[in-house]
Design a protein around this motif. Structure first.
Motif, mmCIF file in Angstrom:
data_model
loop_
_atom_site.group_PDB
_atom_site.id
_atom_site.type_symbol
_atom_site.label_atom_id
_atom_site.label_comp_id
_atom_site.label_asym_id
_atom_site.label_seq_id
_atom_site.Cartn_x
_atom_site.Cartn_y
_atom_site.Cartn_z
ATOM 1 N N VAL A 2 0.836 -1.204 0.000
ATOM 2 C CA VAL A 2 0.000 0.000 0.000
ATOM 3 C C VAL A 2 0.871 1.254 0.000
ATOM 4 O O VAL A 2 0.542 2.251 -0.656
ATOM 5 C CB VAL A 2 -0.956 -0.009 1.217
ATOM 6 N N TRP A 3 1.976 1.237 0.728
ATOM 7 C CA TRP A 3 2.924 2.344 0.670
ATOM 8 C C TRP A 3 3.391 2.579 -0.766
ATOM 9 O O TRP A 3 3.445 3.726 -1.239
ATOM 10 C CB TRP A 3 4.141 2.050 1.556
ATOM 11 N N LEU A 4 3.747 1.511 -1.452
ATOM 12 C CA LEU A 4 4.240 1.629 -2.834
ATOM 13 C C LEU A 4 3.145 2.113 -3.774
ATOM 14 O O LEU A 4 3.415 2.853 -4.729
ATOM 15 C CB LEU A 4 4.792 0.284 -3.300
ATOM 16 N N TRP A 5 1.892 1.697 -3.521
ATOM 17 C CA TRP A 5 0.780 2.171 -4.345
ATOM 18 C C TRP A 5 0.643 3.695 -4.220
ATOM 19 O O TRP A 5 0.349 4.389 -5.188
ATOM 20 C CB TRP A 5 -0.503 1.471 -3.954
ATOM 21 N N GLY A 6 0.867 4.213 -3.018
ATOM 22 C CA GLY A 6 0.856 5.662 -2.841
ATOM 23 C C GLY A 6 1.935 6.344 -3.669
ATOM 24 O O GLY A 6 1.711 7.418 -4.241
ATOM 25 N N VAL A 7 3.102 5.711 -3.759
ATOM 26 C CA VAL A 7 4.183 6.257 -4.595
ATOM 27 C C VAL A 7 3.764 6.239 -6.062
ATOM 28 O O VAL A 7 4.020 7.196 -6.816
ATOM 29 C CB VAL A 7 5.485 5.466 -4.383
ATOM 30 N N ASN A 8 3.123 5.146 -6.493
ATOM 31 C CA ASN A 8 2.610 5.080 -7.871
ATOM 32 C C ASN A 8 1.702 6.261 -8.173
ATOM 33 O O ASN A 8 1.853 6.939 -9.200
ATOM 34 C CB ASN A 8 1.838 3.777 -8.084
ATOM 35 N N TRP A 10 1.505 9.141 -6.672
ATOM 36 C CA TRP A 10 2.245 10.406 -6.635
ATOM 37 C C TRP A 10 2.981 10.641 -7.953
ATOM 38 O O TRP A 10 2.973 11.751 -8.484
ATOM 39 C CB TRP A 10 3.227 10.400 -5.469
ATOM 40 N N VAL A 11 3.612 9.596 -8.490
ATOM 41 C CA VAL A 11 4.333 9.734 -9.764
ATOM 42 C C VAL A 11 3.352 10.019 -10.897
ATOM 43 O O VAL A 11 3.617 10.858 -11.765
ATOM 44 C CB VAL A 11 5.157 8.465 -10.056
ATOM 45 N N PHE A 12 2.206 9.333 -10.914
ATOM 46 C CA PHE A 12 1.197 9.606 -11.942
ATOM 47 C C PHE A 12 0.751 11.059 -11.883
ATOM 48 O O PHE A 12 0.527 11.699 -12.915
ATOM 49 C CB PHE A 12 -0.014 8.694 -11.760
ATOM 50 N N LEU A 13 0.630 11.594 -10.666
ATOM 51 C CA LEU A 13 0.190 12.974 -10.493
ATOM 52 C C LEU A 13 1.204 13.951 -11.084
ATOM 53 O O LEU A 13 0.824 15.026 -11.568
ATOM 54 C CB LEU A 13 -0.021 13.260 -9.006
ATOM 55 N N GLN A 14 2.495 13.596 -11.043
ATOM 56 C CA GLN A 14 3.533 14.470 -11.580
ATOM 57 C C GLN A 14 3.646 14.363 -13.103
ATOM 58 O O GLN A 14 4.292 15.196 -13.721
ATOM 59 C CB GLN A 14 4.904 14.117 -10.966
ATOM 60 N N SER A 15 3.019 13.355 -13.678
ATOM 61 C CA SER A 15 3.149 13.114 -15.113
ATOM 62 C C SER A 15 1.855 13.496 -15.829
ATOM 63 O O SER A 15 0.941 14.064 -15.242
ATOM 64 C CB SER A 15 3.472 11.640 -15.372
ATOM 65 N N THR A 16 1.795 13.150 -17.099
ATOM 66 C CA THR A 16 0.595 13.429 -17.890
ATOM 67 C C THR A 16 -0.387 12.270 -17.877
ATOM 68 O O THR A 16 -1.407 12.308 -18.564
ATOM 69 C CB THR A 16 0.996 13.718 -19.351
ATOM 70 N N VAL A 17 -0.076 11.221 -17.116
ATOM 71 C CA VAL A 17 -0.950 10.053 -17.041
ATOM 72 C C VAL A 17 -2.075 10.325 -16.041
ATOM 73 O O VAL A 17 -1.817 10.551 -14.856
ATOM 74 C CB VAL A 17 -0.166 8.801 -16.617
ATOM 75 N N SER A 18 -3.312 10.309 -16.518
ATOM 76 C CA SER A 18 -4.467 10.546 -15.652
ATOM 77 C C SER A 18 -4.991 9.206 -15.147
ATOM 78 O O SER A 18 -5.800 8.552 -15.810
ATOM 79 C CB SER A 18 -5.561 11.304 -16.414
ATOM 80 N N TYR A 19 -4.543 8.822 -13.973
ATOM 81 C CA TYR A 19 -4.959 7.530 -13.433
ATOM 82 C C TYR A 19 -6.437 7.519 -13.064
ATOM 83 O O TYR A 19 -7.078 6.466 -13.044
ATOM 84 C CB TYR A 19 -4.098 7.129 -12.241
ATOM 85 N N ILE A 316 3.425 -1.556 -12.427
ATOM 86 C CA ILE A 316 2.238 -0.703 -12.419
ATOM 87 C C ILE A 316 2.459 0.549 -13.250
ATOM 88 O O ILE A 316 1.563 0.984 -13.993
ATOM 89 C CB ILE A 316 1.858 -0.347 -10.962
ATOM 90 N N PHE A 317 3.635 1.164 -13.158
ATOM 91 C CA PHE A 317 3.906 2.389 -13.902
ATOM 92 C C PHE A 317 3.659 2.195 -15.397
ATOM 93 O O PHE A 317 2.921 2.947 -16.038
ATOM 94 C CB PHE A 317 5.353 2.836 -13.692
ATOM 95 N N PHE A 318 4.252 1.158 -15.954
ATOM 96 C CA PHE A 318 4.193 0.948 -17.396
ATOM 97 C C PHE A 318 2.846 0.388 -17.827
ATOM 98 O O PHE A 318 2.378 0.677 -18.931
ATOM 99 C CB PHE A 318 5.332 0.020 -17.832
ATOM 100 N N ARG A 319 2.211 -0.397 -16.963
ATOM 101 C CA ARG A 319 0.906 -0.955 -17.329
ATOM 102 C C ARG A 319 -0.157 0.133 -17.378
ATOM 103 O O ARG A 319 -0.969 0.183 -18.312
ATOM 104 C CB ARG A 319 0.500 -2.035 -16.310
#
Length: 352
Positions: A2-8, A10-19, A316-319
């Motif tokens: 779950v900690w790592l999911w939070g990092v995922n 956060w990174v999506f938020l900094q990028s152009t990927v709209s999760y 998760i990042f690339f998927r």
């Protein structure tokens, strides 16, 4: 995890990927900060329960010590199903609905359905440990001198262990078959075949405890090794070419075209080499976790479980980004169709 999911997130938020669009989330979804808040509470509650267990057991309070894991399991279940609008009600129910859809794929499969199901395949060991924990609780063998004797009921020879290990893969297999029924795409069948390759690995490994040693060495062990190689290589191939869309590794060498490569890791070529290489190694080592007869060294099992969590974290990042690219490409195509029709209509008018 779950900690790592939070990092995922956060990174999506900094990028152009709209999760949020990828997962079709509403405005009440958990942000990375709220996810980390949940992680913090989990990190506090679980070690506190473990510490209480060890303290009470060391001071002779065996019955109270045995109650600690029981209370922890009950607490988690109560929080998940709590019907009042606290503890992120909408997110909890979204998660429970997703789990229900995974266990019973009776409806069209959405991206969150098979995304969470994929993550559950990385937690197959958790399912088998959960079964053993519940088994010990039911048989009152949590904090007694009968712990070692519990192997006769809840030990490594139990048939329930391979059954629990295979469960996430079976769910994912059924999802693929449901997708094929809905879409008629052959890739769904090839994906289903990938998950089916884990079944021989799990059950051939479990056979070691139920067949003669000579039979295991001459027949079942070579078959287990062969099925392990097939599962590892097939899973690695699917990650690269399908889940990440890095077919032939072509995207690695096209960093002069930002539309071709990752929006998140644009210009960082070393990341692709790292993620491909590490994914291959960890896909092979993950076979160790699916094999019950290799799980006696708990430190090795713990290390491989941790590495699998990290592999899934980078997967998760690339998927998710690959899914976002599909959404954006389909959006571009839809906007281009009216323009083409307008051109065609204009040329027809001109001819008239």
């Amino acid at each position: 995890m779950v900690w790592l999911w939070g990092v995922n997130l956060w990174v999506f938020l900094q990028s152009t990927v709209s999760y949020t669009k990828v997962f079709d989330l509403d405005q009440n979804h958990l942000t990375h900060k709220e996810t980390w808040k949940c992680s913090t509470w989990m990190t506090i509650i679980v070690p506190t329960s473990m510490t209480a267990y060890l303290y009470l057991y060391s001071h002779g309070e065996v019955s109270l010590a045995a109650s600690q894991p029981v209370l922890l399991y009950i607490l988690v279940a109560v929080i998940l199903i709590f019907p009042f609008d606290i503890f992120y009600l909408s997110s909890r129910y979204f998660f429970l609905r997703t789990l229900f859809r995974i266990a019973l794929p009776l409806q069209p499969i959405t991206f969150p359905d098979f995304f969470v199901a994929d993550i559950l395949t990385s937690m197959a060991k958790v399912f088998s440990d959960l079964e053993r924990s519940v088994c010990r609780m039911v048989n009152r063998q949590v904090a007694t001198i009968a712990w070692l004797e519990a192997d006769s009921v809840c030990g490594s020879h139990s048939v329930a262990i391979p059954m629990c290990l295979v469960l996430p893969y079976l769910w994912r297999l059924l999802q693929c078959l449901r997708q094929y029924r809905d879409t008629k795409e052959k890739n769904c069948l090839f994906n289903a075949l990938k998950y089916s390759t884990s079944v021989p690995v799990i059950f051939l490994s479990a056979l070691k405890y139920h067949v003669l040693h000579e039979k295991w060495e001459t027949l079942y062990r070579p078959l287990w090794l062969l099925s392990s190689v097939i599962n590892s290589l097939y899973s690695f191939y699917w990650d690269i070419t399908r889940d990440w869309d890095l077919s032939g590794f072509s995207r690695i060498f096209k960093f002069n075209k930002s539309s071709v490569v990752s929006n998140m890791f644009y210009g960082r070529q070393w990341i692709y080499f790292w993620v491909i290489g590490s994914n291959f190694v960890l896909r092979c080592s993950w076979t160790y976790k699916l094999s019950a007869h290799l799980r006696h060294n708990y430190l090795t099992v713990f290390a491989i479980t941790l590495l699998e969590m990290l592999r899934r974290f980078q997967w998760i990042f690339f998927r998710v980004e690959n899914e976002w690219n599909k959404i954006t490409r389909s959006g571009v195509q839809l906007t281009e169709i009216p323009r083409e029709e307008e051109k065609l209509l204009g040329s027809n008018i001109h001819d008239v």
